[in-house]
Structure formats: C-alpha cells, structure tokens
Design a protein around this motif. Structure first.
Motif, PDB file in Angstrom:
ATOM      1  N   LEU A  87     -25.128 113.739 -16.513  1.00  0.00           N
ATOM      2  CA  LEU A  87     -24.256 112.337 -17.093  1.00  0.00           C
ATOM      3  C   LEU A  87     -23.911 111.640 -16.166  1.00  0.00           C
ATOM      4  N   MET A  88     -24.158 110.253 -16.733  1.00  0.00           N
ATOM      5  CA  MET A  88     -23.744 109.099 -15.636  1.00  0.00           C
ATOM      6  C   MET A  88     -22.576 108.289 -16.329  1.00  0.00           C
ATOM      7  N   VAL A  89     -22.184 108.467 -17.726  1.00  0.00           N
ATOM      8  CA  VAL A  89     -21.071 107.826 -18.638  1.00  0.00           C
ATOM      9  C   VAL A  89     -20.327 109.006 -19.387  1.00  0.00           C
ATOM     10  N   LEU A  90     -19.196 109.174 -19.075  1.00  0.00           N
ATOM     11  CA  LEU A  90     -18.486 110.060 -20.000  1.00  0.00           C
ATOM     12  C   LEU A  90     -16.997 109.098 -20.268  1.00  0.00           C
ATOM     13  N   ASN A  91     -17.115 108.756 -21.534  1.00  0.00           N
ATOM     14  CA  ASN A  91     -16.104 107.917 -22.097  1.00  0.00           C
ATOM     15  C   ASN A  91     -15.275 108.750 -23.173  1.00  0.00           C
ATOM     16  N   LEU A  92     -14.217 109.165 -22.930  1.00  0.00           N
ATOM     17  CA  LEU A  92     -13.285 109.901 -23.958  1.00  0.00           C
ATOM     18  C   LEU A  92     -12.071 109.104 -24.139  1.00  0.00           C
ATOM     19  N   ALA A  93     -12.002 107.977 -23.761  1.00  0.00           N
ATOM     20  CA  ALA A  93     -10.652 107.348 -23.819  1.00  0.00           C
ATOM     21  C   ALA A  93     -10.429 106.996 -25.453  1.00  0.00           C
ATOM     22  N   PHE A  94      -8.983 106.771 -25.549  1.00  0.00           N
ATOM     23  CA  PHE A  94      -8.268 106.554 -26.736  1.00  0.00           C
ATOM     24  C   PHE A  94      -8.497 107.682 -27.804  1.00  0.00           C
ATOM     25  N   ASN A  95      -8.334 108.881 -27.472  1.00  0.00           N
ATOM     26  CA  ASN A  95      -8.257 110.163 -28.261  1.00  0.00           C
ATOM     27  C   ASN A  95      -6.812 110.865 -28.223  1.00  0.00           C
ATOM     28  N   GLN A  96      -6.961 112.015 -28.719  1.00  0.00           N
ATOM     29  CA  GLN A  96      -5.702 113.019 -28.593  1.00  0.00           C
ATOM     30  C   GLN A  96      -5.997 114.091 -27.721  1.00  0.00           C
ATOM     31  N   LEU A  97      -6.685 114.052 -26.975  1.00  0.00           N
ATOM     32  CA  LEU A  97      -7.120 115.300 -25.958  1.00  0.00           C
ATOM     33  C   LEU A  97      -5.849 115.807 -25.230  1.00  0.00           C
ATOM     34  N   THR A  98      -5.502 117.068 -25.094  1.00  0.00           N
ATOM     35  CA  THR A  98      -4.379 117.504 -24.443  1.00  0.00           C
ATOM     36  C   THR A  98      -4.742 118.543 -23.392  1.00  0.00           C
ATOM     37  N   GLY A  99      -3.980 119.279 -22.916  1.00  0.00           N
ATOM     38  CA  GLY A  99      -4.154 120.292 -21.841  1.00  0.00           C
ATOM     39  C   GLY A  99      -4.462 119.619 -20.346  1.00  0.00           C
ATOM     40  N   GLU A 100      -5.158 120.446 -19.636  1.00  0.00           N
ATOM     41  CA  GLU A 100      -5.400 119.912 -18.152  1.00  0.00           C
ATOM     42  C   GLU A 100      -6.774 119.570 -18.007  1.00  0.00           C
ATOM     43  N   LEU A 101      -7.302 118.913 -17.168  1.00  0.00           N
ATOM     44  CA  LEU A 101      -8.635 118.581 -16.909  1.00  0.00           C
ATOM     45  C   LEU A 101      -9.183 119.751 -16.285  1.00  0.00           C
ATOM     46  N   PRO A 102     -10.323 120.200 -16.874  1.00  0.00           N
ATOM     47  CA  PRO A 102     -10.938 121.212 -16.034  1.00  0.00           C
ATOM     48  C   PRO A 102     -11.593 120.855 -14.640  1.00  0.00           C
ATOM     49  N   SER A 103     -11.310 121.810 -13.874  1.00  0.00           N
ATOM     50  CA  SER A 103     -11.894 121.687 -12.405  1.00  0.00           C
ATOM     51  C   SER A 103     -13.321 121.300 -12.349  1.00  0.00           C
ATOM     52  N   GLU A 104     -14.225 121.884 -13.246  1.00  0.00           N
ATOM     53  CA  GLU A 104     -15.591 121.895 -13.505  1.00  0.00           C
ATOM     54  C   GLU A 104     -15.906 120.271 -13.607  1.00  0.00           C
ATOM     55  N   ILE A 105     -15.170 119.652 -14.124  1.00  0.00           N
ATOM     56  CA  ILE A 105     -15.474 118.409 -14.377  1.00  0.00           C
ATOM     57  C   ILE A 105     -15.928 117.378 -13.075  1.00  0.00           C
ATOM     58  N   SER A 106     -15.440 118.106 -11.988  1.00  0.00           N
ATOM     59  CA  SER A 106     -15.777 117.289 -10.518  1.00  0.00           C
ATOM     60  C   SER A 106     -17.125 117.844 -10.163  1.00  0.00           C
ATOM     61  N   GLY A 107     -17.985 118.631 -10.829  1.00  0.00           N
ATOM     62  CA  GLY A 107     -19.263 118.980 -10.619  1.00  0.00           C
ATOM     63  C   GLY A 107     -20.157 118.047 -11.252  1.00  0.00           C
ATOM     64  N   LEU A 108     -19.570 116.971 -11.874  1.00  0.00           N
ATOM     65  CA  LEU A 108     -20.524 115.955 -12.430  1.00  0.00           C
ATOM     66  C   LEU A 108     -20.666 114.739 -11.534  1.00  0.00           C
ATOM     67  N   GLN A 109     -21.786 115.281 -10.548  1.00  0.00           N
ATOM     68  CA  GLN A 109     -21.733 114.376  -9.174  1.00  0.00           C
ATOM     69  C   GLN A 109     -22.878 113.015  -9.632  1.00  0.00           C
ATOM     70  N   ASN A 110     -23.430 113.079 -10.707  1.00  0.00           N
ATOM     71  CA  ASN A 110     -24.174 112.008 -11.119  1.00  0.00           C
ATOM     72  C   ASN A 110     -23.098 110.831 -11.934  1.00  0.00           C
ATOM     73  N   LEU A 111     -22.087 111.123 -12.251  1.00  0.00           N
ATOM     74  CA  LEU A 111     -21.349 110.456 -12.944  1.00  0.00           C
ATOM     75  C   LEU A 111     -20.861 109.022 -12.396  1.00  0.00           C
ATOM     76  N   VAL A 112     -20.917 107.878 -13.162  1.00  0.00           N
ATOM     77  CA  VAL A 112     -20.758 106.604 -12.611  1.00  0.00           C
ATOM     78  C   VAL A 112     -19.372 106.076 -13.330  1.00  0.00           C
ATOM     79  N   ILE A 113     -19.200 106.492 -14.443  1.00  0.00           N
ATOM     80  CA  ILE A 113     -18.055 105.914 -15.314  1.00  0.00           C
ATOM     81  C   ILE A 113     -17.415 107.098 -15.942  1.00  0.00           C
ATOM     82  N   LEU A 114     -16.175 107.075 -15.399  1.00  0.00           N
ATOM     83  CA  LEU A 114     -15.477 108.417 -16.278  1.00  0.00           C
ATOM     84  C   LEU A 114     -14.021 107.521 -16.688  1.00  0.00           C
ATOM     85  N   LYS A 115     -13.898 107.737 -18.158  1.00  0.00           N
ATOM     86  CA  LYS A 115     -12.814 107.038 -19.054  1.00  0.00           C
ATOM     87  C   LYS A 115     -12.144 108.115 -19.548  1.00  0.00           C
TER      88      LYS A 115
END
Length: 292
Positions: A87-115
């Motif tokens: 993934l280079m772009v992950l846009n999950l903005a303006f939703n109703q996501l709950t809970g905590e961010l999984p630590s595994e998201i930090s493994g997305l080392q190609n990510l340029v945009i995280l919203k």
C-alpha cells in the motif's frame, strides 16, 4: 473435449482471482467483515476480482491504494491490515471506525499517505510508528486518540503534513519533531499537551502552518521558532505562554495569521499587517479528499 473445456474454464477462474496474493485478499476480506462491509455506502462483491472492488487500486498484482473515504465503515481495524505491505495510500477518513490502531499498521513501510481523520479511534499511536519511513502525510484529527505522541515519529523524515488535532494526547510535544525537516504543516490543536514549546521546532525551515492552540503549553516562545521564515499560519492561543521576549525579531514577512492570547502577553511587536482570526483553526480541514 469436455474435460479440456473444464480445465480451461478452471484456469480462467483461477487467473481472475490470482491477481493479488492470498494474504492481501484475506486482509481485505477481514477489513470488509470487521467493518460491516455489507452496510458500506459502496460495498464489495467478494465474488468478483479484487481490482473491481470499490476504492481498490491494483498494480502489478499488488494492492497499492485503498480509499474508503466517507464509506460508512463501522468497527475495528483488523491486525491483518499489516499484510497490505504494498500500500502507498490508505484513506479511511470520515467513517465510524472504533477501537485502537493495530500495531501492525506500522509495518506498511511503503505507505506515503495515511488518512484516519474523523473517526472514533482510541488508544495510543503505535510506538513503532517511526518504521513507516515513506510517509509524507499523516492525518488523524478528530478522534479519541490518547497517550503521548511517540518519539519515534521523528524518524518519518519524508513527512510533509502531520495533523493530530482534536484528540486526547497528553505529555510534552516530542523534541524529535524537529528532525522532520520536510514538514510544511503541523497541527496539534485541541489536545492536552503540556510543558514548553520545543526549541527544536525552529529546525522546521519549510514549515508554513504551526497550530498548537487549545492545549496546556506554557513558558516562552523559543527564539528559534521566531526564525521560521516560511511560516504563514501560527496559532498558539488558549495556552499558558507568558513571553514573546525572544521572538521580537520574528521573521514575519510571510506571516498571514498569528493567533495568540494578546491580553496575557506584553509585547512590543508590531502586528498591524498580520490578521488575527481567533476562530480560524487552519489545521482542521474537512475537505473531501477522495482523490487520495
């Protein structure tokens, strides 16, 4: 003849689903399942090729973009999201996501945009956030994130935009932010941040927006911050700052907006050409970023 036909049909069917790895497809299905995919504004037909699914971009048999902006996602992000390693772009903005961010998201080392803005996420940012070294934009304003901003954020050397406003972050502003020499916009408005403004922020020579209003910061404004020649928007009101003594040489040639608690601070500075908009929170932007 019939046997040959069945073999060909089987190969066609296999190829239509073999466009991405099994791990990536399973991660997408996990996301769909755990965020009530059937109720999304634009749902997925899991019986069709992944490349046809809404918000998915596939290149070279890899998922490189996932844009589910404003799509009625409800639930918790699965840890398997870390399997979307291309993934280079992950846009999950303006939703109703709950809970905590999984630590595994930090493994997305190609990510340029995280919203992630305008959700209901809670808990702290992953300690290993600094592993995402390709990040240029990280926006997570208007959530319920808490704890301290991790020092590892200083490892995101490509970062141009960082907006963590309107959360519940506490503790000091990490001095490691001063290592982000590509940063153009820093928004930490409306948190519970304490202590002094780090002088290291003066290293951010490309910074155009610095928004620290509505926190519990105190002390003097560092003279190093007064040397930010590119700064256009500087908002520090509703804090406990008590001195501008060290920034009377403020290089404000480009400064357009300077919001501060004028009644609390004595200053000899001349702000007649600078607009004061006490209601303008430049960092909290709600534009539709469906292109990302």
């Amino acid at each position: 003849m019939i046997k040959t036909f069945l073999m060909i049909a089987g190969l066609i069917s296999f190829n239509s689903y073999a466009e991405i790895s099994t791990a990536e497809k399973e991660a997408l299905i996990d996301l769909y399942t755990q965020t009530d995919g059937e109720e999304w504004n634009n749902s997925w037909d899991l019986n069709t090729p992944v490349s046809t699914w809404y918000g998915i971009t596939v290149k070279n048999d890899r998922v490189v973009k996932l844009n589910l902006f404003h799509n009625n996602l409800k639930g918790v992000l699965p840890s398997s999201i870390g399997e979307l390693k291309n993934l280079m772009v992950l846009n999950l903005a303006f939703n109703q996501l709950t809970g905590e961010l999984p630590s595994e998201i930090s493994g997305l080392q190609n990510l340029v945009i995280l919203k992630l803005e305008m959700n209901r996420l809670k808990g702290s940012l992953p300690e290993n956030l600094g592993n995402m070294t390709a990040l240029q934009e990280l926006t997570a304003f208007n959530n319920f994130l808490s704890g301290e901003i991790p020092n590892s954020i200083g490892a995101l050397k490509m970062l141009k935009t960082l907006n963590l406003s309107s959360n519940n972050f506490k503790g000091a502003i990490p001095s490691s932010l001063g290592k982000l020499d590509q940063l153009e916009s820093l928004g930490l408005f409306e948190n519970g941040l304490e202590g002094a403004m780090p002088s290291e922020l003066g290293n951010l020579v490309k910074l155009k927006e610095l928004v620290l209003a509505n926190n519990h910061l105190k002390g003097a404004i560092p003279k190093e911050v007064g040397q930010l020649a590119s700064l256009e928007i500087f908002q520090i009101q509703n804090n406990g700052f008590d001195s501008f003594e060290d920034i009377n040489t403020f290089k404000g040639n480009s400064l357009l907006v300077f919001d501060f608690d004028e009644e609390k601070i004595e200053t000899t500075m001349d702000f007649k050409d600078i607009k004061k908009y006490t209601t303008r929170m430049a960092d909290t932007k709600f534009e539709d970023d469906t292109d990302n």
